[in-house]
Write an enzyme that holds these catalytic residues in place. Structure first.
Site, PDB file in Angstrom:
ATOM      1  N   TYR A 157       0.836  -1.213   0.000  1.00  0.00           N
ATOM      2  CA  TYR A 157       0.000   0.000   0.000  1.00  0.00           C
ATOM      3  C   TYR A 157       0.873   1.268   0.000  1.00  0.00           C
ATOM      4  O   TYR A 157       0.617   2.226  -0.742  1.00  0.00           O
ATOM      5  CB  TYR A 157      -0.887  -0.065   1.237  1.00  0.00           C
ATOM      6  CG  TYR A 157      -1.933   1.008   1.375  1.00  0.00           C
ATOM      7  CD1 TYR A 157      -3.130   0.943   0.663  1.00  0.00           C
ATOM      8  CD2 TYR A 157      -1.756   2.068   2.262  1.00  0.00           C
ATOM      9  CE1 TYR A 157      -4.114   1.914   0.828  1.00  0.00           C
ATOM     10  CE2 TYR A 157      -2.731   3.035   2.427  1.00  0.00           C
ATOM     11  CZ  TYR A 157      -3.909   2.964   1.710  1.00  0.00           C
ATOM     12  OH  TYR A 157      -4.874   3.915   1.882  1.00  0.00           O
ATOM     13  N   LYS A 161       0.968   4.079  -2.806  1.00  0.00           N
ATOM     14  CA  LYS A 161       0.567   5.452  -2.493  1.00  0.00           C
ATOM     15  C   LYS A 161       1.700   6.447  -2.738  1.00  0.00           C
ATOM     16  O   LYS A 161       1.445   7.615  -3.089  1.00  0.00           O
ATOM     17  CB  LYS A 161       0.061   5.535  -1.053  1.00  0.00           C
ATOM     18  CG  LYS A 161      -1.286   4.803  -0.838  1.00  0.00           C
ATOM     19  CD  LYS A 161      -2.357   5.253  -1.813  1.00  0.00           C
ATOM     20  CE  LYS A 161      -3.771   4.963  -1.329  1.00  0.00           C
ATOM     21  NZ  LYS A 161      -4.776   5.288  -2.367  1.00  0.00           N
TER      22      LYS A 161
HETATM   23  P1  NAD Z   1     -13.423   2.071   1.228  1.00  0.00           P
HETATM   24  O1  NAD Z   1     -12.875   0.681   1.329  1.00  0.00           O
HETATM   25  O2  NAD Z   1     -14.486   2.498   2.176  1.00  0.00           O
HETATM   26  O3  NAD Z   1     -13.966   2.328  -0.254  1.00  0.00           O
HETATM   27  C1  NAD Z   1     -13.199   1.971  -1.386  1.00  0.00           C
HETATM   28  C2  NAD Z   1     -14.120   1.793  -2.575  1.00  0.00           C
HETATM   29  O4  NAD Z   1     -13.296   1.400  -3.701  1.00  0.00           O
HETATM   30  C3  NAD Z   1     -15.153   0.658  -2.371  1.00  0.00           C
HETATM   31  O5  NAD Z   1     -16.447   1.106  -2.744  1.00  0.00           O
HETATM   32  C4  NAD Z   1     -14.638  -0.444  -3.286  1.00  0.00           C
HETATM   33  O6  NAD Z   1     -15.660  -1.297  -3.809  1.00  0.00           O
HETATM   34  C5  NAD Z   1     -13.959   0.354  -4.400  1.00  0.00           C
HETATM   35  N1  NAD Z   1     -12.999  -0.428  -5.159  1.00  0.00           N
HETATM   36  C6  NAD Z   1     -12.089  -1.323  -4.696  1.00  0.00           C
HETATM   37  N2  NAD Z   1     -11.412  -1.872  -5.703  1.00  0.00           N
HETATM   38  C7  NAD Z   1     -11.879  -1.309  -6.849  1.00  0.00           C
HETATM   39  C8  NAD Z   1     -11.572  -1.460  -8.218  1.00  0.00           C
HETATM   40  N3  NAD Z   1     -10.641  -2.334  -8.633  1.00  0.00           N
HETATM   41  N4  NAD Z   1     -12.251  -0.722  -9.130  1.00  0.00           N
HETATM   42  C9  NAD Z   1     -13.222   0.142  -8.720  1.00  0.00           C
HETATM   43  N5  NAD Z   1     -13.550   0.335  -7.436  1.00  0.00           N
HETATM   44  C10 NAD Z   1     -12.894  -0.384  -6.505  1.00  0.00           C
HETATM   45  O7  NAD Z   1     -12.147   3.029   1.297  1.00  0.00           O
HETATM   46  P2  NAD Z   1     -11.968   4.550   1.794  1.00  0.00           P
HETATM   47  O8  NAD Z   1     -11.481   4.512   3.181  1.00  0.00           O
HETATM   48  O9  NAD Z   1     -13.143   5.371   1.424  1.00  0.00           O
HETATM   49  O10 NAD Z   1     -10.719   4.964   0.894  1.00  0.00           O
HETATM   50  C11 NAD Z   1     -10.824   5.651  -0.355  1.00  0.00           C
HETATM   51  C12 NAD Z   1      -9.428   5.981  -0.855  1.00  0.00           C
HETATM   52  O11 NAD Z   1      -8.747   6.774   0.126  1.00  0.00           O
HETATM   53  C13 NAD Z   1      -8.546   4.764  -1.111  1.00  0.00           C
HETATM   54  O12 NAD Z   1      -7.729   4.981  -2.217  1.00  0.00           O
HETATM   55  C14 NAD Z   1      -7.730   4.683   0.156  1.00  0.00           C
HETATM   56  O13 NAD Z   1      -6.525   3.985  -0.037  1.00  0.00           O
HETATM   57  C15 NAD Z   1      -7.516   6.154   0.450  1.00  0.00           C
HETATM   58  N6  NAD Z   1      -7.183   6.427   1.861  1.00  0.00           N
HETATM   59  C16 NAD Z   1      -8.056   6.078   2.870  1.00  0.00           C
HETATM   60  C17 NAD Z   1      -7.690   6.347   4.189  1.00  0.00           C
HETATM   61  C18 NAD Z   1      -8.582   6.007   5.350  1.00  0.00           C
HETATM   62  O14 NAD Z   1      -8.121   6.168   6.493  1.00  0.00           O
HETATM   63  N7  NAD Z   1      -9.805   5.551   5.140  1.00  0.00           N
HETATM   64  C19 NAD Z   1      -6.469   6.950   4.468  1.00  0.00           C
HETATM   65  C20 NAD Z   1      -5.616   7.285   3.408  1.00  0.00           C
HETATM   66  C21 NAD Z   1      -5.993   7.019   2.107  1.00  0.00           C
END
Ligand code: NAD
Length: 257
Positions: A157, A161
């Site tokens: 990851y 990132k």
């Molecule tokens: P989440 O798991 O709640 O939602 C992710 C969404 O992406 C889901 O609806 C899933 O079905 C979809 N998805 C997964 N694989 C896919 C694919 N191959 N094609 C299309 N859609 C796909 O995640 P989140 O927490 O809302 O995170 C959103 C983004 O923010 C991600 O890139 C994550 O890495 C990043 N992020 C999140 C956090 C956190 O603390 N939640 C922190 C830093 C970065």
């Protein structure tokens, strides 16, 4: 009627069915954008689109699209251009985690995470670029993470990132002369199903896990999807047209040291 930041703009938010992606799609729609929610599951994408349309006056569509699949990204982008009449903003948000220490990390754990985050951002950017360049206008915002700076158990990851930050800088150089801004947002801990799943994996109650995360940053709270949506909306708007190639950390100061 007052003008809104995204009137007459069309946006794609990948992984928009829930979490940060959903909040971002909703925010863009509230500010006038037509929005396409891409997600793995057709049902999830459509019901998110319906929920956003009910809360706003925006045109919102939900399409199934696995961002790691080149053919799927190209055809879904073309469908958006046909149905929404163009494309102006791409938010690369889709994400998954497959956390493990290096000695336990499988090649599949590595490939899935790199495939969705990094290959996905590349494929989606490539699919929209001809439209952006032809109209001399476009905004690409990709979700990086505070974990890009290094996080135990997240070699895959973290690499993906930080890769997004390199991709962002390079695309900003290549596409800037054609009116396209390319930036990244790097959230710290945000309360979503992704972090709830991490709590479950660590055998911790969600509330305990969140309060531990809140204690680890200067603002002493966890992030909400709306915090990230606000930063993405800024970078998707013309208020940030002199900002490109940047990664904005939205983490309550967690990475300040
Ligand atoms: P989440 O798991 O709640 O939602 C992710 C969404 O992406 C889901 O609806 C899933 O079905 C979809 N998805 C997964 N694989 C896919 C694919 N191959 N094609 C299309 N859609 C796909 O995640 P989140 O927490 O809302 O995170 C959103 C983004 O923010 C991600 O890139 C994550 O890495 C990043 N992020 C999140 C956090 C956190 O603390 N939640 C922190 C830093 C970065």
């Amino acid at each position: 009627m007052t003008t809104r930041r995204f009137d007459s703009k069309a946006a794609i938010v990948t992984g928009g069915a829930r979490g940060i992606g959903f909040a971002t799609a909703l925010r863009l729609a509230k500010e006038g954008a037509s929005v396409a929610v891409f997600d793995l599951d057709s049902e999830a994408a459509s019901s998110a689109a319906k929920a956003i349309a009910e809360e706003t006056d925006a045109r919102v569509i939900g399409l199934p699209c696995d961002v790691s699949d080149a053919t799927a990204t190209e055809s879904a982008v073309e469908q958006v251009v046909t149905e929404l009449g163009g494309i102006h903003v791409l938010v690369n948000n889709a994400g998954v985690t497959r956390d493990n220490l290096l000695h336990k990390m499988s090649e599949q754990d590595w490939d899935i995470v790199l495939g969705v985050h990094l290959r996905g951002a590349f494929l989606m950017a490539r699919a929209v670029q001809a439209h952006f360049v032809a109209q001399k206008y476009g905004k690409i915002i990709s979700l990086s993470s505070a974990s890009a700076l290094g996080n135990r158990g997240q070699a895959n990851y973290s690499a993906a990132k930080m890769g997004i930050q390199g991709l962002t800088r390079t695309l900003a150089i290549e596409l800037g002369p054609f009116g396209v801004n390319v930036n990244a947002v790097a959230p710290g801990f945000v309360a979503t199903e992704m972090t709830d799943a991490t709590a479950a994996r660590l055998n911790m109650a969600v509330e305990d896990f969140r309060s531990l995360a809140a204690d680890q940053n200067p603002v002493r709270r966890v992030g909400l999807p709306e915090d990230i949506a606000a930063a993405v909306a800024f970078l998707a708007s013309d208020e940030s047209s002199y900002v490109t190639g940047q990664t904005l950390y939205v983490d309550g100061g967690a990475t300040l040291g």
